[in-house]
Design a protein around this motif. Structure first.
Motif, PDB file in Angstrom:
ATOM      1  N   ILE A 197       0.732  -1.046  -0.146  1.00 23.56           N
ATOM      2  CA  ILE A 197      -0.063   0.199  -0.130  1.00 23.56           C
ATOM      3  C   ILE A 197       0.742   1.244  -0.005  1.00 23.56           C
ATOM      4  O   ILE A 197       1.939   1.307   0.755  1.00 23.56           O
ATOM      5  CB  ILE A 197      -0.821  -0.060   1.115  1.00 23.56           C
ATOM      6  CG1 ILE A 197      -1.595  -1.302   1.478  1.00 23.56           C
ATOM      7  CG2 ILE A 197      -1.873   1.389   1.228  1.00 23.56           C
ATOM      8  CD1 ILE A 197      -2.676  -1.388   0.253  1.00 23.56           C
ATOM      9  N   LEU A 198       0.626   2.128  -0.985  1.00 21.29           N
ATOM     10  CA  LEU A 198       1.303   3.338  -1.069  1.00 21.29           C
ATOM     11  C   LEU A 198       0.448   4.505  -0.818  1.00 21.29           C
ATOM     12  O   LEU A 198      -0.684   4.359  -1.356  1.00 21.29           O
ATOM     13  CB  LEU A 198       2.125   3.433  -2.449  1.00 21.29           C
ATOM     14  CG  LEU A 198       3.379   2.752  -2.822  1.00 21.29           C
ATOM     15  CD1 LEU A 198       3.787   3.053  -4.153  1.00 21.29           C
ATOM     16  CD2 LEU A 198       4.372   2.736  -1.898  1.00 21.29           C
ATOM     17  N   GLY A 199       0.713   5.436  -0.167  1.00 19.93           N
ATOM     18  CA  GLY A 199       0.022   6.930   0.055  1.00 19.93           C
ATOM     19  C   GLY A 199       0.494   7.955  -0.844  1.00 19.93           C
ATOM     20  O   GLY A 199       1.721   7.739  -1.107  1.00 19.93           O
ATOM     21  N   SER A 200      -0.250   8.853  -1.044  1.00 22.37           N
ATOM     22  CA  SER A 200       0.335   9.656  -1.896  1.00 22.37           C
ATOM     23  C   SER A 200       0.795   9.373  -3.221  1.00 22.37           C
ATOM     24  O   SER A 200       1.759  10.165  -3.543  1.00 22.37           O
ATOM     25  CB  SER A 200       0.964  10.958  -1.176  1.00 22.37           C
ATOM     26  OG  SER A 200       0.565  11.424  -0.200  1.00 22.37           O
ATOM     27  N   ALA A 201       0.312   8.152  -3.777  1.00 23.04           N
ATOM     28  CA  ALA A 201       1.013   7.558  -5.000  1.00 23.04           C
ATOM     29  C   ALA A 201       0.825   8.480  -6.091  1.00 23.04           C
ATOM     30  O   ALA A 201      -0.305   9.183  -6.550  1.00 23.04           O
ATOM     31  CB  ALA A 201       0.550   6.350  -4.978  1.00 23.04           C
ATOM     32  N   GLN A 202       1.770   8.470  -7.076  1.00 24.75           N
ATOM     33  CA  GLN A 202       1.799   8.643  -8.469  1.00 24.75           C
ATOM     34  C   GLN A 202       2.396   7.684  -9.400  1.00 24.75           C
ATOM     35  O   GLN A 202       3.232   7.046  -9.151  1.00 24.75           O
ATOM     36  CB  GLN A 202       2.748  10.100  -8.732  1.00 24.75           C
ATOM     37  CG  GLN A 202       2.399  11.180  -7.880  1.00 24.75           C
ATOM     38  CD  GLN A 202       3.507  12.483  -8.144  1.00 24.75           C
ATOM     39  OE1 GLN A 202       4.390  12.086  -8.466  1.00 24.75           O
ATOM     40  NE2 GLN A 202       2.841  13.606  -7.852  1.00 24.75           N
ATOM     41  N   GLU A 203       1.600   7.898 -10.631  1.00 31.94           N
ATOM     42  CA  GLU A 203       1.946   6.874 -11.389  1.00 31.94           C
ATOM     43  C   GLU A 203       2.837   7.307 -12.758  1.00 31.94           C
ATOM     44  O   GLU A 203       2.227   8.391 -13.276  1.00 31.94           O
ATOM     45  CB  GLU A 203       0.674   6.082 -12.000  1.00 31.94           C
ATOM     46  CG  GLU A 203       0.648   5.086 -13.261  1.00 31.94           C
ATOM     47  CD  GLU A 203      -0.519   4.674 -13.764  1.00 31.94           C
ATOM     48  OE1 GLU A 203      -0.797   3.461 -13.646  1.00 31.94           O
ATOM     49  OE2 GLU A 203      -1.582   5.586 -14.078  1.00 31.94           O
ATOM     50  N   PHE A 204       3.744   6.832 -13.123  1.00 26.37           N
ATOM     51  CA  PHE A 204       4.251   7.077 -14.424  1.00 26.37           C
ATOM     52  C   PHE A 204       4.317   5.929 -15.274  1.00 26.37           C
ATOM     53  O   PHE A 204       4.575   4.680 -14.994  1.00 26.37           O
ATOM     54  CB  PHE A 204       5.927   7.306 -13.976  1.00 26.37           C
ATOM     55  CG  PHE A 204       6.173   8.427 -13.010  1.00 26.37           C
ATOM     56  CD1 PHE A 204       6.463   9.567 -13.645  1.00 26.37           C
ATOM     57  CD2 PHE A 204       6.195   8.335 -11.531  1.00 26.37           C
ATOM     58  CE1 PHE A 204       6.759  10.927 -12.635  1.00 26.37           C
ATOM     59  CE2 PHE A 204       6.222   9.278 -10.755  1.00 26.37           C
ATOM     60  CZ  PHE A 204       6.487  10.686 -11.408  1.00 26.37           C
TER      61      PHE A 204
END
Length: 106
Positions: free
Chosen positions: A58-65
């Motif tokens: 689980i990642l918080g404040s996630a951004q996808e590239f």
């Protein structure tokens, strides 16, 4: 804890200490910035919040590239917020150097 080990059968002290060390290492990575590469080529960057026995993360404040055709550009990130990455899709996990340097001070 010792009684639980005895109930589950014979165990050695090294198993307990290695399990304890692994847990301590994971706990030390909580709230650190991580980069996770996935099997489909995407990369997620965010704060490590938790994991489970199946290696889901689980990642918080996630951004996808997204995987780009140009190796020099990552493109614009897509903001996801809270994201769950299934363990079987994880190719690699990196902890950002700044996060690790903060750990050295403790």
């Amino acid at each position: 804890m010792a009684s639980m080990i005895e109930e589950n059968g014979p165990s050695t002290h090294t198993e307990v200490s290695s399990s304890y060390q692994a847990r301590q290492k994971l706990e030390g990575l909580l709230n650190k910035n991580m980069r996770i590469r996935m099997t489909d080529g995407r990369t997620l960057v965010g704060l490590f919040l938790c994991t489970d026995r199946d290696c889901n993360v689980i990642l918080g404040s996630a951004q996808e590239f997204l995987k780009s055709t140009d190796t020099f550009s990552q493109g614009e990130p897509r903001v996801l917020g809270l994201a769950m990455i299934p363990g079987h899709h994880v190719v690699s996990i990196e902890v950002e150097a700044d996060s690790l340097e903060d750990m050295q001070g403790f």
